[in-house]
Scaffold this motif. Structure first.
Motif, PDB file in Angstrom:
ATOM      1  N   ARG A 245     -32.002 -61.380 -38.246  1.00 11.18           N
ATOM      2  CA  ARG A 245     -31.697 -61.170 -39.662  1.00 11.18           C
ATOM      3  C   ARG A 245     -32.716 -60.264 -40.354  1.00 11.18           C
ATOM      4  O   ARG A 245     -32.354 -59.440 -41.167  1.00 11.18           O
ATOM      5  CB  ARG A 245     -31.632 -62.522 -40.373  1.00 11.18           C
ATOM      6  CG  ARG A 245     -31.320 -62.402 -41.859  1.00 11.18           C
ATOM      7  CD  ARG A 245     -31.276 -63.738 -42.563  1.00 11.18           C
ATOM      8  NE  ARG A 245     -30.185 -64.548 -42.027  1.00 11.18           N
ATOM      9  CZ  ARG A 245     -30.336 -65.813 -41.642  1.00 11.18           C
ATOM     10  NH1 ARG A 245     -31.501 -66.382 -41.708  1.00 11.18           N
ATOM     11  NH2 ARG A 245     -29.303 -66.483 -41.191  1.00 11.18           N
TER      12      ARG A 245
ATOM     13  N   ASP B   4     -29.893 -56.224 -44.904  1.00  3.32           N
ATOM     14  CA  ASP B   4     -29.060 -57.351 -45.353  1.00  3.32           C
ATOM     15  C   ASP B   4     -27.972 -56.914 -46.332  1.00  3.32           C
ATOM     16  O   ASP B   4     -27.655 -57.631 -47.273  1.00  3.32           O
ATOM     17  CB  ASP B   4     -29.945 -58.444 -45.931  1.00  3.32           C
ATOM     18  CG  ASP B   4     -29.315 -59.828 -45.779  1.00  3.32           C
ATOM     19  OD1 ASP B   4     -28.576 -60.016 -44.797  1.00  3.32           O
ATOM     20  OD2 ASP B   4     -29.546 -60.687 -46.641  1.00  3.32           O
TER      21      ASP B   4
ATOM     22  N   ASN C 172     -29.858 -67.060 -36.293  1.00  2.00           N
ATOM     23  CA  ASN C 172     -30.669 -66.132 -37.087  1.00  2.00           C
ATOM     24  C   ASN C 172     -30.374 -64.675 -36.751  1.00  2.00           C
ATOM     25  O   ASN C 172     -31.178 -63.796 -37.026  1.00  2.00           O
ATOM     26  CB  ASN C 172     -32.159 -66.414 -36.897  1.00  2.00           C
ATOM     27  CG  ASN C 172     -32.631 -67.537 -37.785  1.00  2.00           C
ATOM     28  OD1 ASN C 172     -32.073 -67.765 -38.854  1.00  2.00           O
ATOM     29  ND2 ASN C 172     -33.641 -68.247 -37.351  1.00  2.00           N
ATOM     30  N   TYR C 173     -29.235 -64.429 -36.133  1.00  2.00           N
ATOM     31  CA  TYR C 173     -28.857 -63.070 -35.752  1.00  2.00           C
ATOM     32  C   TYR C 173     -27.725 -62.555 -36.630  1.00  2.00           C
ATOM     33  O   TYR C 173     -26.843 -63.305 -37.021  1.00  2.00           O
ATOM     34  CB  TYR C 173     -28.429 -63.010 -34.276  1.00  2.00           C
ATOM     35  CG  TYR C 173     -29.604 -62.995 -33.351  1.00  2.00           C
ATOM     36  CD1 TYR C 173     -30.098 -61.796 -32.848  1.00  2.00           C
ATOM     37  CD2 TYR C 173     -30.263 -64.171 -33.017  1.00  2.00           C
ATOM     38  CE1 TYR C 173     -31.203 -61.770 -32.018  1.00  2.00           C
ATOM     39  CE2 TYR C 173     -31.376 -64.155 -32.185  1.00  2.00           C
ATOM     40  CZ  TYR C 173     -31.829 -62.950 -31.698  1.00  2.00           C
ATOM     41  OH  TYR C 173     -32.935 -62.930 -30.885  1.00  2.00           O
ATOM     42  N   GLN C 174     -27.785 -61.253 -36.905  1.00  2.00           N
ATOM     43  CA  GLN C 174     -26.732 -60.615 -37.680  1.00  2.00           C
ATOM     44  C   GLN C 174     -25.972 -59.625 -36.797  1.00  2.00           C
ATOM     45  O   GLN C 174     -26.552 -58.995 -35.909  1.00  2.00           O
ATOM     46  CB  GLN C 174     -27.316 -59.870 -38.882  1.00  2.00           C
ATOM     47  CG  GLN C 174     -27.871 -60.784 -39.937  1.00  2.00           C
ATOM     48  CD  GLN C 174     -28.396 -60.033 -41.143  1.00  2.00           C
ATOM     49  OE1 GLN C 174     -28.954 -58.955 -41.017  1.00  2.00           O
ATOM     50  NE2 GLN C 174     -28.219 -60.630 -42.313  1.00  2.00           N
TER      51      GLN C 174
ATOM     52  N   VAL D  74     -23.917 -55.485 -42.636  1.00  4.06           N
ATOM     53  CA  VAL D  74     -23.749 -56.792 -42.001  1.00  4.06           C
ATOM     54  C   VAL D  74     -22.300 -57.245 -42.137  1.00  4.06           C
ATOM     55  O   VAL D  74     -21.722 -57.185 -43.222  1.00  4.06           O
ATOM     56  CB  VAL D  74     -24.695 -57.838 -42.641  1.00  4.06           C
ATOM     57  CG1 VAL D  74     -24.527 -59.196 -41.962  1.00  4.06           C
ATOM     58  CG2 VAL D  74     -26.148 -57.380 -42.587  1.00  4.06           C
TER      59      VAL D  74
ATOM     60  N   GLU E  31     -22.948 -63.451 -39.238  1.00  2.71           N
ATOM     61  CA  GLU E  31     -24.213 -64.044 -38.787  1.00  2.71           C
ATOM     62  C   GLU E  31     -23.932 -65.164 -37.798  1.00  2.71           C
ATOM     63  O   GLU E  31     -22.915 -65.851 -37.888  1.00  2.71           O
ATOM     64  CB  GLU E  31     -25.006 -64.636 -39.948  1.00  2.71           C
ATOM     65  CG  GLU E  31     -25.721 -63.631 -40.781  1.00  2.71           C
ATOM     66  CD  GLU E  31     -26.651 -64.268 -41.810  1.00  2.71           C
ATOM     67  OE1 GLU E  31     -27.566 -63.563 -42.236  1.00  2.71           O
ATOM     68  OE2 GLU E  31     -26.453 -65.444 -42.174  1.00  2.71           O
TER      69      GLU E  31
END
Length: 121
Positions: A101, A118, A29-31, A23, A26
């Motif tokens: 995420r 994550d 709610n998106y990575q 990652v 962000e």
């Protein structure tokens, strides 16, 4: 608040492992994830979300049950949810993924190919 650009090449230089998304940012709610791939991955499906692949370096191949698409450097593809696919690359390829995420690289199926989710770099 501090604003700073994210250098993709710098982030890519921080890891060498394949098929393990990292990652880098962000939004909502998106990575945004970077991944290095080479060889074949397994057939899998993402039932609950579309998948976005943006090829930064190299060429990615996506096999579908009814065909194949090659995505070269500078191009992207959106795979609708529920479509079974098998990613691969003949040579090392660097990709940016944009996904929710909680999304797991294998679509949530139990697999030896599951990468840690994550993981930030």
């Amino acid at each position: 608040m501090t604003y700073q650009a994210i250098n993709l090449n710098e982030k890519l230089s921080k890891f060498n492992d394949l098929w393990s998304p990292k990652v880098i940012g962000e939004m909502n709610n998106y990575q945004f994830k970077l991944i290095k791939i080479a060889g074949d991955y397994e057939w899998h499906v993402h039932q609950d979300t579309d998948k976005v692949f943006i090829v930064h370096e190299g060429e990615m191949i996506l096999d579908f049950r009814d065909g194949q698409v090659k995505i070269p450097k500078g191009e992207m593809i959106i795979v609708p949810k529920g479509i079974e696919m098998k990613p691969s690359a003949e040579k090392e390829c660097h990709i940016m993924l944009i996904e929710p995420r909680s999304e797991v690289n294998s679509g949530g199926t139990e697999s030896e190919a599951n990468a840690s989710n994550d993981t930030w770099i």
